[in-house]
Design an enzyme around this catalytic site. Structure first.
Site, PDB file in Angstrom:
ATOM      1  N   ASP A   1      41.714 117.778  81.999  1.00 61.97           N
ATOM      2  CA  ASP A   1      40.255 117.778  81.821  1.00 61.97           C
ATOM      3  C   ASP A   1      39.922 117.717  80.329  1.00 61.97           C
ATOM      4  O   ASP A   1      39.075 116.929  79.896  1.00 61.97           O
ATOM      5  CB  ASP A   1      39.675 119.055  82.466  1.00 61.97           C
ATOM      6  CG  ASP A   1      38.190 119.205  82.217  1.00 61.97           C
ATOM      7  OD1 ASP A   1      37.413 118.472  82.855  1.00 61.97           O
ATOM      8  OD2 ASP A   1      37.807 120.028  81.353  1.00 61.97           O
TER       9      ASP A   1
ATOM     10  N   PHE B   1      26.115 114.987  96.113  1.00 62.84           N
ATOM     11  CA  PHE B   1      25.113 116.066  96.104  1.00 62.84           C
ATOM     12  C   PHE B   1      25.824 117.404  96.232  1.00 62.84           C
ATOM     13  O   PHE B   1      25.522 118.217  97.084  1.00 62.84           O
ATOM     14  CB  PHE B   1      24.099 115.845  97.239  1.00 62.84           C
ATOM     15  CG  PHE B   1      22.765 116.510  96.995  1.00 62.84           C
ATOM     16  CD1 PHE B   1      22.077 116.325  95.806  1.00 62.84           C
ATOM     17  CD2 PHE B   1      22.198 117.320  97.974  1.00 62.84           C
ATOM     18  CE1 PHE B   1      20.855 116.942  95.580  1.00 62.84           C
ATOM     19  CE2 PHE B   1      20.971 117.935  97.765  1.00 62.84           C
ATOM     20  CZ  PHE B   1      20.299 117.746  96.567  1.00 62.84           C
TER      21      PHE B   1
ATOM     22  N   GLU C   1      37.804 122.505  88.280  1.00 64.88           N
ATOM     23  CA  GLU C   1      37.662 121.241  89.003  1.00 64.88           C
ATOM     24  C   GLU C   1      38.133 121.447  90.445  1.00 64.88           C
ATOM     25  O   GLU C   1      38.829 122.418  90.746  1.00 64.88           O
ATOM     26  CB  GLU C   1      38.532 120.156  88.353  1.00 64.88           C
ATOM     27  CG  GLU C   1      38.183 119.838  86.919  1.00 64.88           C
ATOM     28  CD  GLU C   1      36.782 119.243  86.761  1.00 64.88           C
ATOM     29  OE1 GLU C   1      36.458 118.282  87.464  1.00 64.88           O
ATOM     30  OE2 GLU C   1      36.023 119.744  85.927  1.00 64.88           O
TER      31      GLU C   1
ATOM     32  N   LYS D   1      33.436 112.657  84.220  1.00 69.11           N
ATOM     33  CA  LYS D   1      34.250 112.305  83.043  1.00 69.11           C
ATOM     34  C   LYS D   1      35.126 111.082  83.278  1.00 69.11           C
ATOM     35  O   LYS D   1      35.448 110.360  82.346  1.00 69.11           O
ATOM     36  CB  LYS D   1      35.174 113.478  82.679  1.00 69.11           C
ATOM     37  CG  LYS D   1      34.452 114.642  82.075  1.00 69.11           C
ATOM     38  CD  LYS D   1      35.320 115.872  82.095  1.00 69.11           C
ATOM     39  CE  LYS D   1      35.445 116.432  83.476  1.00 69.11           C
ATOM     40  NZ  LYS D   1      34.761 117.617  83.823  1.00 69.11           N
TER      41      LYS D   1
ATOM     42  N   LYS E   1      38.022 114.758  77.865  1.00 71.76           N
ATOM     43  CA  LYS E   1      36.923 115.022  76.921  1.00 71.76           C
ATOM     44  C   LYS E   1      37.293 114.565  75.506  1.00 71.76           C
ATOM     45  O   LYS E   1      36.444 114.056  74.773  1.00 71.76           O
ATOM     46  CB  LYS E   1      36.563 116.512  76.962  1.00 71.76           C
ATOM     47  CG  LYS E   1      35.900 116.892  78.287  1.00 71.76           C
ATOM     48  CD  LYS E   1      35.860 118.382  78.505  1.00 71.76           C
ATOM     49  CE  LYS E   1      35.224 118.711  79.855  1.00 71.76           C
ATOM     50  NZ  LYS E   1      35.436 120.102  80.269  1.00 71.76           N
TER      51      LYS E   1
ATOM     52  N   GLY F   1      29.190 124.798  84.835  1.00 77.44           N
ATOM     53  CA  GLY F   1      28.239 125.610  85.604  1.00 77.44           C
ATOM     54  C   GLY F   1      27.142 124.746  86.207  1.00 77.44           C
ATOM     55  O   GLY F   1      26.815 123.689  85.679  1.00 77.44           O
TER      56      GLY F   1
ATOM     57  N   VAL G   1      30.953 116.178  78.254  1.00 80.08           N
ATOM     58  CA  VAL G   1      31.604 117.069  77.285  1.00 80.08           C
ATOM     59  C   VAL G   1      30.676 118.256  77.021  1.00 80.08           C
ATOM     60  O   VAL G   1      29.507 118.064  76.660  1.00 80.08           O
ATOM     61  CB  VAL G   1      31.882 116.332  75.951  1.00 80.08           C
ATOM     62  CG1 VAL G   1      32.604 117.248  74.968  1.00 80.08           C
ATOM     63  CG2 VAL G   1      32.696 115.072  76.180  1.00 80.08           C
TER      64      VAL G   1
ATOM     65  N   GLY H   1      33.151 128.671  90.143  1.00 79.22           N
ATOM     66  CA  GLY H   1      32.727 127.264  90.077  1.00 79.22           C
ATOM     67  C   GLY H   1      33.032 126.578  88.754  1.00 79.22           C
ATOM     68  O   GLY H   1      32.492 125.509  88.478  1.00 79.22           O
TER      69      GLY H   1
HETATM   70  N1  HSE Z   1      36.464 122.242  84.899  1.00 79.78           N
HETATM   71  C1  HSE Z   1      35.696 122.041  83.721  1.00 79.78           C
HETATM   72  C2  HSE Z   1      35.858 123.245  82.813  1.00 79.78           C
HETATM   73  C3  HSE Z   1      34.263 121.832  84.099  1.00 79.78           C
HETATM   74  O1  HSE Z   1      36.432 124.245  83.259  1.00 79.78           O
HETATM   75  O2  HSE Z   1      35.452 123.203  81.670  1.00 79.78           O
HETATM   76  C4  HSE Z   1      33.427 121.175  83.054  1.00 79.78           C
HETATM   77  O3  HSE Z   1      33.900 119.933  82.678  1.00 79.78           O
END
Ligand code: HSE
Length: 349
Positions: free
Chosen positions: A223, A10, A212, A128, A227, A325, A155, A209
């Site tokens: 990351d 959460f 990661e 992911k 994807k 976001g 993604v 935010g």
């Molecule tokens: N850390 C990832 C980014 C978040 O910056 O795109 C979304 O997957």
């Protein structure tokens, strides 16, 4: 019909979905015949609550937002159940998996998802890790247990990349997919061009935010690799792993490199690329590329993502939108929930 939801995790994304569910409750019921109650939330740090008749989501969200423990929630039937007990022992029929992402092992989310499916529960997730590691295995397991699994938000968050590829572009013969799939690195490159240092830009991306929990995953390209693997395996019929993706992050790009590119009428972008060869092999990479300013991808700035699907019958289709976001990713979960609701309603007929 009413979906009974349990949140596993959460944090930011889970709270984003909770906000949307509360705000849109009436509209969802009226327009989409979507009725829900949240029966459980289990978060490793914030605590856990369960009530088979439904918890007060507003109260739980307010506690989480004010950084208070869910143990302070008033009126739950059970407190402190861990993620696995919440998945197996509550009456939830849809598990919302939004615990933290580990792109290398997929855990603990992978175990959460498998356990949910084996217990006959539908799953929606934005995590992911499990999808990059085991998309096919999870989809096969779900079909064996006659449940639905959705992961649109893995993604491009709520920007419909997977649904577009799976549904609207079905039959179009996708031969290439390429673009910007990591918001943090695109934001850092944009801010470096605006004069910030790499460290300052990374700090801002964390504050906003986008990054990661461990930003190494973003800046070293992991990351984006996750994807790329998901896109290849889900949309291009491949079965590649992260080890099949050539990878280089943005950490070696200096302010001088950025200036140099500007002088050449170009811009550095971290580009994810997938190409199907004539003999059906997949070539996959994530690496910084110097893109001419005339290319639309060069003009995707800040945390925005973009993906081009090159297809045999339709030519190129490009989508541009948020890739991270709170609400954008929460919305991805909502589209998955609405999709499952639609399927369950059809099955009832
Ligand atoms: N850390 C990832 C980014 C978040 O910056 O795109 C979304 O997957």
């Amino acid at each position: 019909m009413e979906l009974k939801l349990a949140f596993i995790g959460f944090g930011t994304v889970g709270q984003g979905l909770a906000e949307i569910l509360l705000e849109s409750k009436e509209e969802l019921a009226q327009k989409y015949n979507f009725h829900y109650k949240v029966v459980a939330i289990s978060d490793k740090l914030k605590g856990a609550i369960y009530h088979p008749e439904g918890i007060n989501l507003k109260q739980a969200l307010d506690l989480a937002k004010s950084k208070k423990s869910l143990e302070e929630y008033d009126g739950a039937k059970e407190y402190g159940w861990d993620s696995l007990k919440t998945i197996t022992d509550t009456n939830a029929n849809v598990i919302i998996e939004v615990s933290w992402t580990d792109i290398k092992t997929g855990e603990p989310a992978l175990t959460h998802v498998k356990t949910a499916i084996e217990n006959g529960k539908h799953v929606v997730m934005t995590n992911k890790g499990p999808v990059a590691i085991a998309a096919q295995e999870l989809m096969t397991l779900a079909s064996k247990h006659n449940v639905e699994i959705r992961f649109e938000g893995t993604v491009l968050s709520g920007t419909p990349a997977l649904n577009l590829g799976l549904r609207n572009l079905a039959g179009s013969r996708i031969t290439e997919i390429y673009g910007i799939v990591n918001g943090t690195t695109n934001y850092i490159l944009t801010e470096m061009e605006n004069g910030l240092s790499y460290q300052e830009a990374l700090k801002k991306a964390q504050e906003l935010g986008y990054a990661e929990a461990d930003p190494t995953g973003d800046v070293e390209g992991w990351d984006a690799v996750g994807k790329v693997v998901i896109l290849a395996n889900v949309l291009m019929g491949a079965s590649i792993t992260k080890d099949n993706v050539e990878r280089e992050g943005i950490t070696k790009i200096t302010p001088e490199d950025i200036k140099q590119a500007q002088q050449e009428g170009k811009r550095w972008k971290l580009i994810a690329r997938l190409r199907k060869t004539d003999d059906d092999r997949i070539i996959a990479s994530v690496r910084p590329e110097k893109i001419p300013l005339s290319d639309p991808l060069a003009n995707i700035m800040g945390p925005t993502n973009a993906l081009t699907f090159r297809t045999k019958y339709l030519g190129d289709v490009t989508i541009i939108g948020p890739g991270a976001g709170r609400l954008a990713t929460g919305f991805a979960l909502l589209t998955d929930l609405l999709d499952i609701n639609r399927i369950l309603m059809l099955k009832q007929k």
